[in-house]
Design a protein around this motif. Structure first.
Motif, PDB file in Angstrom:
ATOM      1  N   VAL A 113       0.840  -1.200   0.000  1.00 58.41           N
ATOM      2  CA  VAL A 113       0.000   0.000   0.000  1.00 58.41           C
ATOM      3  C   VAL A 113       0.872   1.246   0.000  1.00 58.41           C
ATOM      4  N   ARG A 114       1.951   1.249   0.791  1.00 60.86           N
ATOM      5  CA  ARG A 114       2.843   2.413   0.831  1.00 60.86           C
ATOM      6  C   ARG A 114       3.506   2.647  -0.518  1.00 60.86           C
ATOM      7  N   TRP A 115       3.908   1.580  -1.184  1.00 60.16           N
ATOM      8  CA  TRP A 115       4.648   1.716  -2.441  1.00 60.16           C
ATOM      9  C   TRP A 115       3.765   2.193  -3.593  1.00 60.16           C
ATOM     10  N   PHE A 116       2.527   1.725  -3.646  1.00 62.83           N
ATOM     11  CA  PHE A 116       1.720   1.942  -4.845  1.00 62.83           C
ATOM     12  C   PHE A 116       0.533   2.889  -4.644  1.00 62.83           C
ATOM     13  N   LEU A 117       0.096   3.111  -3.419  1.00 63.36           N
ATOM     14  CA  LEU A 117      -1.119   3.905  -3.220  1.00 63.36           C
ATOM     15  C   LEU A 117      -0.894   5.202  -2.460  1.00 63.36           C
ATOM     16  N   LEU A 118       0.038   5.220  -1.535  1.00 65.35           N
ATOM     17  CA  LEU A 118       0.220   6.391  -0.681  1.00 65.35           C
ATOM     18  C   LEU A 118       1.255   7.345  -1.279  1.00 65.35           C
ATOM     19  N   PRO A 119       1.255   8.610  -0.849  1.00 61.20           N
ATOM     20  CA  PRO A 119       2.223   9.580  -1.371  1.00 61.20           C
ATOM     21  C   PRO A 119       3.652   9.184  -1.007  1.00 61.20           C
ATOM     22  N   PRO A 120       4.634   9.633  -1.786  1.00 59.60           N
ATOM     23  CA  PRO A 120       6.036   9.319  -1.459  1.00 59.60           C
ATOM     24  C   PRO A 120       6.441   9.927  -0.117  1.00 59.60           C
ATOM     25  N   GLY A 121       7.368   9.247   0.543  1.00 61.50           N
ATOM     26  CA  GLY A 121       7.880   9.757   1.812  1.00 61.50           C
ATOM     27  C   GLY A 121       7.234   9.167   3.042  1.00 61.50           C
ATOM     28  N   VAL A 122       6.240   8.273   2.874  1.00 61.66           N
ATOM     29  CA  VAL A 122       5.615   7.653   4.046  1.00 61.66           C
ATOM     30  C   VAL A 122       6.582   6.620   4.627  1.00 61.66           C
ATOM     31  N   PRO A 123       7.007   6.764   5.879  1.00 65.22           N
ATOM     32  CA  PRO A 123       8.004   5.837   6.444  1.00 65.22           C
ATOM     33  C   PRO A 123       7.385   4.496   6.794  1.00 65.22           C
TER      34      PRO A 123
END
Length: 420
Positions: free
Chosen positions: A360-370
């Motif tokens: 989900v972090r890689w493909f759906l959320l904005p860049p920079g989410v730790p």
């Protein structure tokens, strides 16, 4: 026990998958909620303009502070807040009235000295001012008024209307500039765009002039010059963990020792933080509520499958009872086998939740989410283990109350029910 698990591999695999699903749903809820909150924060901070996130310190010279520079305003920034901002851009400014050509009414303009302005302007003609009293005018004004380089203007210095002779400033044109757009540097400052227009001053309509650019030494001794220091936010340091600390620091209105008295420190960060808190409170309700339904469904299916597995083990429980085991001992035999099978799926479910959150972090959320694993994820894993254990206990409990003869039956005897 392991031999029994290997004997019923398909059934054991189903139990492992169901327990893994329960753990995945339980652990994914806090992980996904945290990632969504971080994504919401990163999107809000990245999409906000530099002006909305900057810290601006303003102060005007007065008899109590007759001659301070723009960089002196950095002492008014609280130390805890200063760590979140880059080095500020200082500016001195002063409105003036100049006569662009003999015989005309004076036109208002602003004399501006901004740190690093020569690096952010395109010098069309001449050079950047380096000495007190030297100015650059806009290329449009230079062409429109046909001012040659070296043209001088005289203007009364504001704040010198005290008893005694009025002081005048002599400004000499050393060059012409064109503004290079750079929102991160200029922020709300607009030097040009006024040339060729007219404004109303009192009852007169006069031509407008673009701002004159000078160096800060020109303002030495000007008792009414305005100083501004704008500090851009270090956006990477703005996280959920320090959100409360930032709010507390912004609420602190105390002036650090050595600061300029009367300086105004302002920022629009409190409005941005308030909007983030509203969104986070909604996520804290919606995400667990949605995923909890799927987790409860997985627990219910696990209970049904466990009950079917217990029914298959009725003869084994009866044989254990005939060999001398008590009711509780025979029941623990079944519960132990099912509990071990179910426990194998819990770590797999935890890892599955981590993998799903990473996707989900890689493909759906904005860049920079730790990537984060909050303590709520481990608490959710423990809750999933408890839910699976309760389901196994509820499924195995009925066989402890049956007699040996009832356990040997393939179909349990029908019990009469009283209708009240």
């Amino acid at each position: 026990m392991w031999a029994a698990i290997r004997y019923r591999r398909a059934q054991a695999l189903v139990l492992v998958l169901l327990s893994a699903m329960v753990a995945t749903c339980a652990v994914f809820a806090p992980l996904y909620q945290r990632s969504l909150q971080q994504g919401q924060l990163r999107q809000a901070v990245n999409e906000a303009s530099v002006v909305d996130t900057a810290l601006v310190v303003r102060a005007g010279r007065n008899p109590a502070n007759p001659d301070f520079g723009s960089l002196t305003l950095a002492q008014n920034v609280p130390p805890g807040l200063a760590r979140l901002y880059d080095r500020g851009v200082g500016q001195m400014s002063q409105p003036l009235d100049l006569i662009p050509r003999k015989g005309l009414v004076p036109s208002p303009l602003t004399l501006v000295a901004r740190d690093g302005s020569c690096e952010h302007l395109r010098i069309a003609v001449g050079r950047c001012p380096s000495a007190p009293g030297e100015v650059m005018v806009s290329a449009k004004d230079l062409t429109a008024w046909k001012w040659p380089l070296g043209t001088t203007f005289e203007s009364a210095i504001p704040g010198t209307d005290t008893p005694g002779p009025v002081r005048f400033a002599t400004l000499r044109v050393t060059g012409a500039y064109e503004v290079v757009p750079d929102p991160a540097y200029w922020m709300t400052e607009q030097l040009d765009g006024k040339s060729g227009t007219f404004i109303t001053v009192g009852q007169d309509i006069v031509p407008a002039l673009d701002d004159f650019v000078t160096n800060e030494n020109t303002f030495k001794g000007w008792s009414e010059a305005q100083a501004t220091l704008a500090l851009p936010l270090k956006r990477d340091l703005f996280t959920l963990d320090n959100l409360d600390r930032i709010s507390q620091t912004l609420a602190d209105k105390s002036i650090p020792s050595g600061g300029v008295a009367g300086a105004l420190v302002s920022t629009q960060l409190p409005s941005l933080i308030e909007g983030l808190r509203v969104g986070q409170s909604r996520l804290a309700v919606i995400v667990p509520l949605l995923i909890a339904q799927l987790a409860l469904l997985a627990v219910a299916i696990l209970l049904l499958v466990a009950q079917a597995a217990v029914e298959q083990r009725r003869p084994e429980v009866a044989l254990a009872r005939l060999r001398g085991r008590s009711r509780e001992g025979a029941g623990r035999l079944v519960m132990g086998e099912l509990a071990i099978t179910t426990a194998l799926g819990l770590p797999a479910g935890f890892l599955g939740a981590l993998l799903l959150t990473s996707l989900v972090r890689w493909f759906l959320l904005p860049p920079g989410v730790p990537f984060e694993v909050p303590w709520q994820a481990f608490a959710a894993a423990g809750l999933a283990a408890v839910a699976c254990a309760v389901a196994i206990w509820l499924a195995a409990r009925p066989v402890q109350r049956l007699t040996v003869s009832s356990l040997l039956r393939r179909v349990s005897p029908e019990r009469t029910r009283a209708v009240g």
